[in-house]
Design an enzyme around this catalytic site. Structure first.
Site, PDB file in Angstrom:
ATOM      1  N   SER A 138       0.896  -1.061   0.103  1.00  0.00           N
ATOM      2  CA  SER A 138      -0.140   0.016   0.065  1.00  0.00           C
ATOM      3  C   SER A 138       1.009   1.263   0.213  1.00  0.00           C
ATOM      4  CB  SER A 138      -0.711  -0.008   1.173  1.00  0.00           C
ATOM      5  OG  SER A 138      -1.525   1.272   1.312  1.00  0.00           O
ATOM      6  N   TYR A 148      -0.895  -0.522  10.346  1.00  0.00           N
ATOM      7  CA  TYR A 148      -1.170  -0.974   9.066  1.00  0.00           C
ATOM      8  C   TYR A 148       0.196  -0.267   8.172  1.00  0.00           C
ATOM      9  CZ  TYR A 148      -3.232  -1.637   4.361  1.00  0.00           C
ATOM     10  OH  TYR A 148      -3.625  -2.151   3.089  1.00  0.00           O
ATOM     11  N   ALA A 150       3.209   0.408   9.101  1.00  0.00           N
ATOM     12  CA  ALA A 150       4.252  -0.294   9.215  1.00  0.00           C
ATOM     13  C   ALA A 150       4.332  -1.703   8.629  1.00  0.00           C
ATOM     14  CB  ALA A 150       4.200  -0.423  10.815  1.00  0.00           C
ATOM     15  N   LYS A 152       3.056  -2.859   5.907  1.00  0.00           N
ATOM     16  CA  LYS A 152       3.162  -2.639   4.681  1.00  0.00           C
ATOM     17  C   LYS A 152       4.505  -1.930   4.124  1.00  0.00           C
ATOM     18  CE  LYS A 152      -0.988  -4.017   3.167  1.00  0.00           C
ATOM     19  NZ  LYS A 152      -0.762  -5.482   2.695  1.00  0.00           N
TER      20      LYS A 152
END
Length: 253
Positions: A138, A148, A150, A152
């Site tokens: 992402s 999230y 971190a 990705k």
């Protein structure tokens, strides 16, 4: 590259990867928890594209069930040419209010699972001298955005390293980094286009994200950022103070 295994294949980007790969004539192995949704998609793909479609209804967070996927990846009689690590879910950005067990499951699904499946897929791919691994990350991986971002960020860094190491041996690894995309992922958390600071113009279509990412993966790119608008945003985050980037990351859910 005639057979692809896709996790999180029952909906969203996973289902779109299945459709676009089937359109090229690739046979498929679809992985998700929802057997009914997988079987429905499999029937459509068989009928429309005349390809073979296997269904593995498993919970990737359960070791014994995940082992079935790992075993399928190393099956020499039915080799997997493309692995798409797409399974995932989102959590609210307020880490301090989230259930810590939910956060741990989130970490396992976004980091441990793609690492394990990539490790399994690499063995036969390297032995054959060809293969392609697509890790759906992402743009959040470039921006401070709770756990999230971190997770990705780890997946992007790992994919960059793996592509540099294994591409000379015929196996490419690509981190796909879309922004807000119409898939149901954000909507399930209550975020709709035009709400909470996310302009309608920042939303992408799943078909465009998948098509561009497949082109980038075929070219051997380590990182694919679909759409010019998000390429520009990621470039901008490298120039602005971290505090401003964090404010950008706080938009949406």
């Amino acid at each position: 590259m005639k057979r692809a295994l896709i996790t999180g294949a029952s909906s969203g980007l996973g289902a779109e990867y299945a459709r676009q790969l089937a359109a090229t004539g690739a046979d498929l192995v679809l992985v998700a928890r929802d057997r009914d949704a997988l079987e429905k998609l499999a029937q459509q793909l068989r009928r429309v594209y005349d390809v073979e479609v296997e269904v593995l209804a498993v919970d990737l967070l359960k070791r014994r069930q995940r082992t079935k996927v790992e075993e399928r990846l190393v099956d020499a009689d039915r080799p997997i040419g493309i692995l798409v690590n797409n399974a995932g879910f989102g959590l609210p950005l307020a880490f301090e209010r989230n259930d810590i067990d939910d956060e741990v499951r989130h970490l396992h699904l976004h980091v441990e699972v793609p690492m394990r499946l990539t490790h399994a897929a690499l063995q036969p791919m390297l032995a054959r001298g060809n293969g392609r691994i697509i890790n759906v990350a992402s743009v959040a991986g470039f921006i401070p955005r709770s756990t999230y971002g971190a997770c990705k960020g780890w997946l992007i860094s790992f994919s960059r390293w793996a592509n540099d190491r294994y591409a000379p041996q015929g196996v490419t690894v690509t981190a796909v980094c879309p922004g807000f995309t119409h898939t149901g992922f954000h909507e399930r958390m209550g975020l709709l286009p035009g709400r909470e600071g996310v302009s309608p113009g920042m939303w992408l279509e799943a078909r465009d994200v998948v098509a561009e990412s497949l082109r980038d993966a075929a070219r051997g790119k380590a990182v694919s950022i679909p759409s010019f608008r998000y390429k520009a945003l990621v470039a901008l985050t490298r120039l602005v103070p971290a505090s401003l980037a964090a404010k950008v990351g706080a938009q949406g859910r």
